[in-house]
Design an enzyme around this catalytic site. Structure first.
Site, PDB file in Angstrom:
ATOM      1  N   ALA A 121       0.412  -5.434  -2.155  1.00  0.00           N
ATOM      2  CA  ALA A 121       1.208  -6.258  -1.240  1.00  0.00           C
ATOM      3  C   ALA A 121       2.096  -5.347  -0.400  1.00  0.00           C
ATOM      4  O   ALA A 121       2.206  -4.151  -0.675  1.00  0.00           O
ATOM      5  CB  ALA A 121       2.078  -7.225  -2.026  1.00  0.00           C
ATOM      6  N   LYS A 122       2.718  -5.875   0.589  1.00  0.00           N
ATOM      7  CA  LYS A 122       3.728  -5.127   1.358  1.00  0.00           C
ATOM      8  C   LYS A 122       4.619  -6.141   2.049  1.00  0.00           C
ATOM      9  O   LYS A 122       4.178  -7.259   2.347  1.00  0.00           O
ATOM     10  CB  LYS A 122       3.052  -4.237   2.407  1.00  0.00           C
ATOM     11  CG  LYS A 122       3.902  -3.089   2.857  1.00  0.00           C
ATOM     12  CD  LYS A 122       3.888  -1.992   1.813  1.00  0.00           C
ATOM     13  CE  LYS A 122       4.640  -0.759   2.260  1.00  0.00           C
ATOM     14  NZ  LYS A 122       4.410   0.344   1.328  1.00  0.00           N
TER      15      LYS A 122
END
Ligand code: NAD
Length: 436
Positions: A121-122
């Site tokens: 994720a980011k």
């Protein structure tokens, strides 16, 4: 050395909008290439080409002068196939949906390469943190946290520091989640202060991981640590810890540099003395350091200096088509994210230079993030020695698996690492099947 912020793997932030679009195009093209080489099922390939979930939020903040400003934030989960999503949160004016999407996919591969049970994720908020006071930053962080709260949490998605965020930012996030839930949830983020559920050894972990994979590479080359020279570009958190660990292992650190310039000593630099100097320097720079036998060099000269191993640990795109042919090192260990352009990569591969790619070389940070989360979940904290032992086991194992993959498939380590990662995610997805 323990200084600087604790960061999750990061990638270019100075790039123009076009370059950032390129990053997504690039990561997709790399996936497509690997899918073909692995003869990946088209359905699985299609799933991996799409982030699972993308959340865009408007973040209103009451500024110190009473005015309301609205910032845009993102949290993108590329894959939760192998476990909860993991990835940093960055604050930067260049943050965009496309960039965050690409970085989320890269986190999936990075976690898979080192075989920790996470997806990728980011997140990010488009803002210029230099223009914000601490109280404004705290309010921005707390509001952003409440807006992404429905999709994050210890078993869903665990953020961490990235560009312009740090242990303090993580402490605000933990506090916000804990206040909203009526219970303290330490395992909701990593990279926290050590007095608030953080892990011993986390700050130095990335540089230490870089040193560990370098030493494994040297073993594979039948080369002793004491007969190996190393040059390090960038003497911040990662570069200084990599240099210090390799120096401790017996390597000769012949070159170091930072934004203020560089030093070269073919006899080996006095790393403990340099560390003392940098710790005392107001900007934590090499500037003003001298020792007998050392000459001042530029950053460009550092990259092409006489050395066995080159460790770029500063910025992206340092090794390019215009300097790749002049690089004398036979081995490059990518501590920074994306330090080698695609063109330079091809030139170096053709010249037989071995490159340990960033997704493996700088994964020590996310590995110790994982160990921090494990300690938070079990509410039992380890001494630094135990953390370092576990980090070593994971990095050494991962290096060897990537090495075997690249040897078996007769491809460079960069491609070998990506093939290993994509194969792991695809295998997990095959076992799970497509719901419903
Ligand atoms: P940092 O800010 O602590 O250090 C960066 C260093 O690079 C400083 O010494 C700075 O002076 C130097 N530098 C800046 N511009 C330079 C230039 N033009 N030439 C030479 N040196 C220059 O950052 P860091 O945390 O050490 O991160 C370094 C790299 O490692 C970045 O690419 C980052 O994305 C990557 N990385 C960091 C971590 C982590 O845990 N910190 C994890 C994964 C990847």
């Amino acid at each position: 050395m323990n200084r600087g912020n604790i960061e999750e793997p990061r990638a270019p932030t100075t790039a123009s909008e076009a370059t950032r679009r390129d990053l997504w195009d690039t990561v997709l093209a790399e996936l497509d290439d690997v899918a073909q080489r692995l003869n990946l099922d088209p359905g699985i390939h299609a799933v991996l080409r799409h982030p699972e979930r993308e959340l865009t939020v408007a973040v209103p903040v009451v500024m110190d002068d009473g005015q309301v400003k609205v910032f845009t934030g993102y949290r993108i989960q590329h894959s939760s196939v192998r476990g909860p999503c993991k990835g940093g949160i960055r604050y930067h004016p260049d943050v965009s949906l496309s960039e965050v999407r690409a970085l989320a996919m890269l986190m999936t591969w990075k976690c898979a390469v080192v075989n920790i049970p996470y997806g990728g994720a980011k997140g990010g908020v488009q803002c210029d943190p230099r223009q914000l006071s601490q109280t404004e930053l705290a309010r921005l962080t707390r509001r952003f946290t409440t807006q992404i709260m429905p999709i994050i949490g210890p078993t869903r998605d665990i953020p961490a520091p990235d560009v312009n965020t740090n242990a303090q930012t993580m402490a605000w996030i933990v506090d916000t989640i804990s206040m909203m839930q009526g219970q303290t949830v330490l395992a909701s983020v990593t990279g926290k202060p050590i007095h608030l559920g953080g892990s011993a050894g986390r700050v130095a972990a990335t540089g230490r991981g870089v040193a560990l994979v370098t030493s494994e590479l040297l073993k594979r080359q039948g080369r002793g640590l004491a007969e190996t020279s190393v040059a390090v570009q960038g003497y911040g958190n990662v570069g200084s810890n990599a240099a210090t660990t390799l120096h401790g292992m017996g390597c000769k650190i012949v070159g170091v540099s930072d934004v203020s310039g560089g030093l070269y000593n073919p006899q080996g630099l006095d790393i403990p003395a340099i560390n003392q100097h940098v710790a005392r320097h107001p900007g934590h720079l090499l500037e003003g350091y001298t020792e007998p036998g050392a000459t001042a060099i530029s950053n460009a000269e550092l990259l092409t200096c006489e050395t066995d191993v080159l460790i770029p640990a500063a910025l992206e795109h340092q090794i390019r088509a215009d300097n790749a042919a002049d690089i004398r090192a036979k081995m490059i260990v990518e501590a920074a994210n994306g330090p080698t352009t695609r063109e330079a990569d091809a030139i170096l591969n053709a010249r037989g230079v071995i490159i340990v790619p960033d997704i493996l070389a700088n994964a020590g940070g996310v590995v110790v993030s994982y160990l921090e989360w494990v300690q938070d979940l079990q509410v039992l904290f380890w001494e630094e020695e135990e953390v370092n032992q576990r980090l070593r086991a994971i990095m050494v194992n991962s290096f060897n698996q990537v090495w075997e993959m690249s040897q078996t498939m007769a491809v460079p380590m960069r491609l070998g690492a990506l093939m290993l990662a994509v194969d792991r995610v695809a295998t997990a997805l095959r076992s799970r099947g497509i719901f419903p």
